[in-house]
Design an enzyme around this catalytic site. Structure first.
Site, PDB file in Angstrom:
ATOM      1  N   LYS A  13     101.171  23.263  51.899  1.00  0.00           N
ATOM      2  CA  LYS A  13     101.498  22.773  53.252  1.00  0.00           C
ATOM      3  C   LYS A  13     101.435  23.920  54.267  1.00  0.00           C
ATOM      4  O   LYS A  13     100.785  23.813  55.299  1.00  0.00           O
ATOM      5  CB  LYS A  13     102.903  22.134  53.280  1.00  0.00           C
ATOM      6  CG  LYS A  13     103.070  20.960  52.330  1.00  0.00           C
ATOM      7  CD  LYS A  13     104.449  20.319  52.461  1.00  0.00           C
ATOM      8  CE  LYS A  13     105.608  21.202  52.023  1.00  0.00           C
ATOM      9  NZ  LYS A  13     105.568  21.584  50.598  1.00  0.00           N
ATOM     10  N   ARG A  88     111.653  14.525  54.561  1.00  0.00           N
ATOM     11  CA  ARG A  88     111.684  14.709  53.109  1.00  0.00           C
ATOM     12  C   ARG A  88     112.543  13.667  52.418  1.00  0.00           C
ATOM     13  O   ARG A  88     112.860  13.804  51.238  1.00  0.00           O
ATOM     14  CB  ARG A  88     112.293  16.070  52.782  1.00  0.00           C
ATOM     15  CG  ARG A  88     111.255  17.114  52.627  1.00  0.00           C
ATOM     16  CD  ARG A  88     111.930  18.345  52.118  1.00  0.00           C
ATOM     17  NE  ARG A  88     111.333  19.447  52.775  1.00  0.00           N
ATOM     18  CZ  ARG A  88     110.802  20.468  52.146  1.00  0.00           C
ATOM     19  NH1 ARG A  88     110.849  20.549  50.850  1.00  0.00           N
ATOM     20  NH2 ARG A  88     110.260  21.431  52.817  1.00  0.00           N
ATOM     21  N   ARG A 122     103.704  33.671  44.783  1.00  0.00           N
ATOM     22  CA  ARG A 122     103.585  33.767  46.249  1.00  0.00           C
ATOM     23  C   ARG A 122     104.301  35.013  46.777  1.00  0.00           C
ATOM     24  O   ARG A 122     105.384  35.381  46.326  1.00  0.00           O
ATOM     25  CB  ARG A 122     104.202  32.537  46.906  1.00  0.00           C
ATOM     26  CG  ARG A 122     104.305  32.688  48.425  1.00  0.00           C
ATOM     27  CD  ARG A 122     104.647  31.409  49.130  1.00  0.00           C
ATOM     28  NE  ARG A 122     105.763  30.713  48.536  1.00  0.00           N
ATOM     29  CZ  ARG A 122     106.045  29.440  48.785  1.00  0.00           C
ATOM     30  NH1 ARG A 122     105.290  28.728  49.584  1.00  0.00           N
ATOM     31  NH2 ARG A 122     107.080  28.869  48.205  1.00  0.00           N
ATOM     32  N   ARG A 152     109.977  34.914  48.258  1.00  0.00           N
ATOM     33  CA  ARG A 152     111.064  34.122  48.821  1.00  0.00           C
ATOM     34  C   ARG A 152     112.184  33.985  47.788  1.00  0.00           C
ATOM     35  O   ARG A 152     111.923  33.886  46.591  1.00  0.00           O
ATOM     36  CB  ARG A 152     110.528  32.719  49.172  1.00  0.00           C
ATOM     37  CG  ARG A 152     110.265  32.535  50.646  1.00  0.00           C
ATOM     38  CD  ARG A 152     109.480  31.294  50.940  1.00  0.00           C
ATOM     39  NE  ARG A 152     110.050  30.063  50.413  1.00  0.00           N
ATOM     40  CZ  ARG A 152     109.533  28.857  50.619  1.00  0.00           C
ATOM     41  NH1 ARG A 152     108.432  28.731  51.337  1.00  0.00           N
ATOM     42  NH2 ARG A 152     110.084  27.781  50.106  1.00  0.00           N
ATOM     43  N   ARG A 163     113.597  22.185  42.831  1.00  0.00           N
ATOM     44  CA  ARG A 163     112.870  21.713  44.026  1.00  0.00           C
ATOM     45  C   ARG A 163     111.909  20.585  43.651  1.00  0.00           C
ATOM     46  O   ARG A 163     111.729  19.630  44.410  1.00  0.00           O
ATOM     47  CB  ARG A 163     112.100  22.876  44.666  1.00  0.00           C
ATOM     48  CG  ARG A 163     113.008  23.820  45.450  1.00  0.00           C
ATOM     49  CD  ARG A 163     112.410  25.201  45.624  1.00  0.00           C
ATOM     50  NE  ARG A 163     111.181  25.252  46.381  1.00  0.00           N
ATOM     51  CZ  ARG A 163     110.404  26.332  46.457  1.00  0.00           C
ATOM     52  NH1 ARG A 163     110.757  27.450  45.832  1.00  0.00           N
ATOM     53  NH2 ARG A 163     109.303  26.314  47.165  1.00  0.00           N
TER      54      ARG A 163
HETATM   55  P1  AP5 Z   1     102.090  27.260  50.372  1.00  0.00           P
HETATM   56  O1  AP5 Z   1     101.032  26.917  51.369  1.00  0.00           O
HETATM   57  O2  AP5 Z   1     103.074  28.279  50.761  1.00  0.00           O
HETATM   58  O3  AP5 Z   1     102.772  25.915  49.852  1.00  0.00           O
HETATM   59  P2  AP5 Z   1     103.875  24.978  50.497  1.00  0.00           P
HETATM   60  O4  AP5 Z   1     103.462  23.570  50.238  1.00  0.00           O
HETATM   61  O5  AP5 Z   1     104.143  25.364  51.916  1.00  0.00           O
HETATM   62  O6  AP5 Z   1     105.082  25.330  49.549  1.00  0.00           O
HETATM   63  P3  AP5 Z   1     106.612  25.638  49.861  1.00  0.00           P
HETATM   64  O7  AP5 Z   1     107.140  26.326  48.671  1.00  0.00           O
HETATM   65  O8  AP5 Z   1     106.768  26.316  51.201  1.00  0.00           O
HETATM   66  O9  AP5 Z   1     107.161  24.184  49.965  1.00  0.00           O
HETATM   67  P4  AP5 Z   1     108.616  23.749  49.900  1.00  0.00           P
HETATM   68  O10 AP5 Z   1     108.485  22.349  50.383  1.00  0.00           O
HETATM   69  O11 AP5 Z   1     109.232  23.922  48.568  1.00  0.00           O
HETATM   70  O12 AP5 Z   1     109.392  24.798  50.840  1.00  0.00           O
HETATM   71  P5  AP5 Z   1     109.949  24.739  52.341  1.00  0.00           P
HETATM   72  O13 AP5 Z   1     109.898  26.088  52.890  1.00  0.00           O
HETATM   73  O14 AP5 Z   1     109.311  23.628  53.099  1.00  0.00           O
HETATM   74  O15 AP5 Z   1     101.332  27.703  49.033  1.00  0.00           O
HETATM   75  C1  AP5 Z   1     102.083  28.100  47.882  1.00  0.00           C
HETATM   76  C2  AP5 Z   1     101.321  29.203  47.116  1.00  0.00           C
HETATM   77  O16 AP5 Z   1     100.074  28.663  46.648  1.00  0.00           O
HETATM   78  C3  AP5 Z   1     100.948  30.416  47.990  1.00  0.00           C
HETATM   79  O17 AP5 Z   1     100.989  31.556  47.176  1.00  0.00           O
HETATM   80  C4  AP5 Z   1      99.509  30.125  48.427  1.00  0.00           C
HETATM   81  O18 AP5 Z   1      98.797  31.312  48.678  1.00  0.00           O
HETATM   82  C5  AP5 Z   1      98.962  29.367  47.202  1.00  0.00           C
HETATM   83  N1  AP5 Z   1      97.965  28.360  47.549  1.00  0.00           N
HETATM   84  C6  AP5 Z   1      97.999  27.477  48.606  1.00  0.00           C
HETATM   85  N2  AP5 Z   1      96.913  26.677  48.574  1.00  0.00           N
HETATM   86  C7  AP5 Z   1      96.181  27.037  47.477  1.00  0.00           C
HETATM   87  C8  AP5 Z   1      94.958  26.585  46.902  1.00  0.00           C
HETATM   88  N3  AP5 Z   1      94.238  25.585  47.444  1.00  0.00           N
HETATM   89  N4  AP5 Z   1      94.523  27.176  45.761  1.00  0.00           N
HETATM   90  C9  AP5 Z   1      95.222  28.193  45.205  1.00  0.00           C
HETATM   91  N5  AP5 Z   1      96.383  28.689  45.701  1.00  0.00           N
HETATM   92  C10 AP5 Z   1      96.864  28.114  46.826  1.00  0.00           C
HETATM   93  O19 AP5 Z   1     111.474  24.322  52.095  1.00  0.00           O
HETATM   94  C11 AP5 Z   1     112.354  25.218  51.440  1.00  0.00           C
HETATM   95  C12 AP5 Z   1     113.726  24.576  51.313  1.00  0.00           C
HETATM   96  O20 AP5 Z   1     114.284  24.326  52.621  1.00  0.00           O
HETATM   97  C13 AP5 Z   1     113.783  23.222  50.592  1.00  0.00           C
HETATM   98  O21 AP5 Z   1     113.823  23.375  49.184  1.00  0.00           O
HETATM   99  C14 AP5 Z   1     115.063  22.641  51.166  1.00  0.00           C
HETATM  100  O22 AP5 Z   1     116.187  23.198  50.540  1.00  0.00           O
HETATM  101  C15 AP5 Z   1     115.034  23.120  52.621  1.00  0.00           C
HETATM  102  N6  AP5 Z   1     114.372  22.144  53.498  1.00  0.00           N
HETATM  103  C16 AP5 Z   1     113.178  22.305  54.136  1.00  0.00           C
HETATM  104  N7  AP5 Z   1     112.858  21.194  54.823  1.00  0.00           N
HETATM  105  C17 AP5 Z   1     113.871  20.306  54.616  1.00  0.00           C
HETATM  106  C18 AP5 Z   1     114.116  18.967  55.047  1.00  0.00           C
HETATM  107  N8  AP5 Z   1     113.227  18.294  55.797  1.00  0.00           N
HETATM  108  N9  AP5 Z   1     115.265  18.370  54.642  1.00  0.00           N
HETATM  109  C19 AP5 Z   1     116.171  19.030  53.899  1.00  0.00           C
HETATM  110  N10 AP5 Z   1     115.989  20.266  53.427  1.00  0.00           N
HETATM  111  C20 AP5 Z   1     114.845  20.917  53.782  1.00  0.00           C
HETATM  112 MG    MG Z   2     105.804  26.078  52.988  1.00  0.00          MG
END
Ligand code: AP5
Ligand code: MG
Length: 207
Positions: A13, A88, A122, A152, A163
């Site tokens: 994402k 979410r 990552r 992270r 997660r």
């Molecule tokens: P990356 O692009 O960083 O993936 P991502 O989908 O953004 O993954 P996240 O870990 O950020 O998602 P998340 O939903 O768990 O975390 P968030 O910060 O939103 O890519 C990941 C890795 O893969 C990288 O190393 C990248 O280089 C690699 N990669 C990408 N594309 C690739 C490809 N095509 N091929 C190979 N490699 C690739 O949320 C964190 C926390 O915040 C949650 O757990 C929750 O506690 C809280 N939170 C956030 N939003 C909410 C909400 N709406 N409600 C309640 N709690 C929330």
């Molecule tokens: Mg992300």
């Protein structure tokens, strides 16, 4: 353009959101980034969010919805925005529908077997850039700004498992929710590189 970017942890994402925002000139709003900035700043929201994020659980809906509602009131979103990681839960989706009219929910479908390795490898920079150790060739600094990269706090196997469970239970039902409303488009990422996924994403957005 008002877009939701949906996908499991590690689906890509953030990687795609940066590219989409830059190409289409829309604002990238990541609730995860907002929470991490609050944790870093030691705010009350940050203190509350940290315990949930460390446990791989959702930060309470009411807190998250208030943050997004406020953010969508800023002037810069008038040209369009991309919600990365929100909504979410079905509750968040219902709340969002009360204050925003979304054009499209873009669902990034990733093979679950790839997720653990992707997330645990990552490395991120405080400037917002994100990398994977497999492409860093041993470098520990950001190619864009030169600052030291770090993992992270929630990118460890135990929290990633939690997660993923949270995603299955609370977030995956949003696929059917947006499908039923005619707003869902799924991009199957398979083993595509980030550039190849972006190409597929642009095909959808250019239509
Ligand atoms: P990356 O692009 O960083 O993936 P991502 O989908 O953004 O993954 P996240 O870990 O950020 O998602 P998340 O939903 O768990 O975390 P968030 O910060 O939103 O890519 C990941 C890795 O893969 C990288 O190393 C990248 O280089 C690699 N990669 C990408 N594309 C690739 C490809 N095509 N091929 C190979 N490699 C690739 O949320 C964190 C926390 O915040 C949650 O757990 C929750 O506690 C809280 N939170 C956030 N939003 C909410 C909400 N709406 N409600 C309640 N709690 C929330
Ligand atoms: Mg992300």
């Amino acid at each position: 353009m008002k877009i939701i970017l949906l996908g499991a942890p590690g689906a890509g994402k953030g990687t795609q959101a940066t590219r989409i925002a830059s190409k289409y000139g829309i604002v990238h709003i990541s609730t995860g980034d907002i929470f991490r900035a609050n944790i870093k700043g030691g705010t009350e929201i940050g203190k509350l969010a940290k315990s949930y994020i460390d446990a791989g659980k959702l930060v309470p809906d009411s807190v998250t919805c208030d943050i997004v509602k406020d953010r969508l009131g800023w002037d810069d979103v008038k040209k369009g925005y991309l919600l990365d990681g929100f909504p979410r839960s079905l509750y968040q989706a219902e709340e969002l529908s009360k204050f925003a009219d979304i054009d499209l929910c873009l669902n990034l479908e990733v093979d679950p077997s790839l997720i653990m390795e992707r997330i645990c490898g990552r490395r991120v920079c405080s400037c917002g850039e994100s990398y994977h150790v497999s492409t860093l060739n041993g470098s520990t600094v950001c190619a864009k700004c030169g600052k030291e990269l770090y993992a992270r706090a929630d990118d460890n196997p135990e929290t990633v498992k939690a997660r993923l469970d949270t995603y299955d239970e609370n977030t995956a039902p949003l696929i059917d929710y947006y499908k039923a409303r005619g707003k869902l488009v799924t991009v199957v990422c398979g083993t595509k590189t980030p550039d190849e996924v972006f190409e597929a994403v642009c095909e959808v957005l250019d239509k």
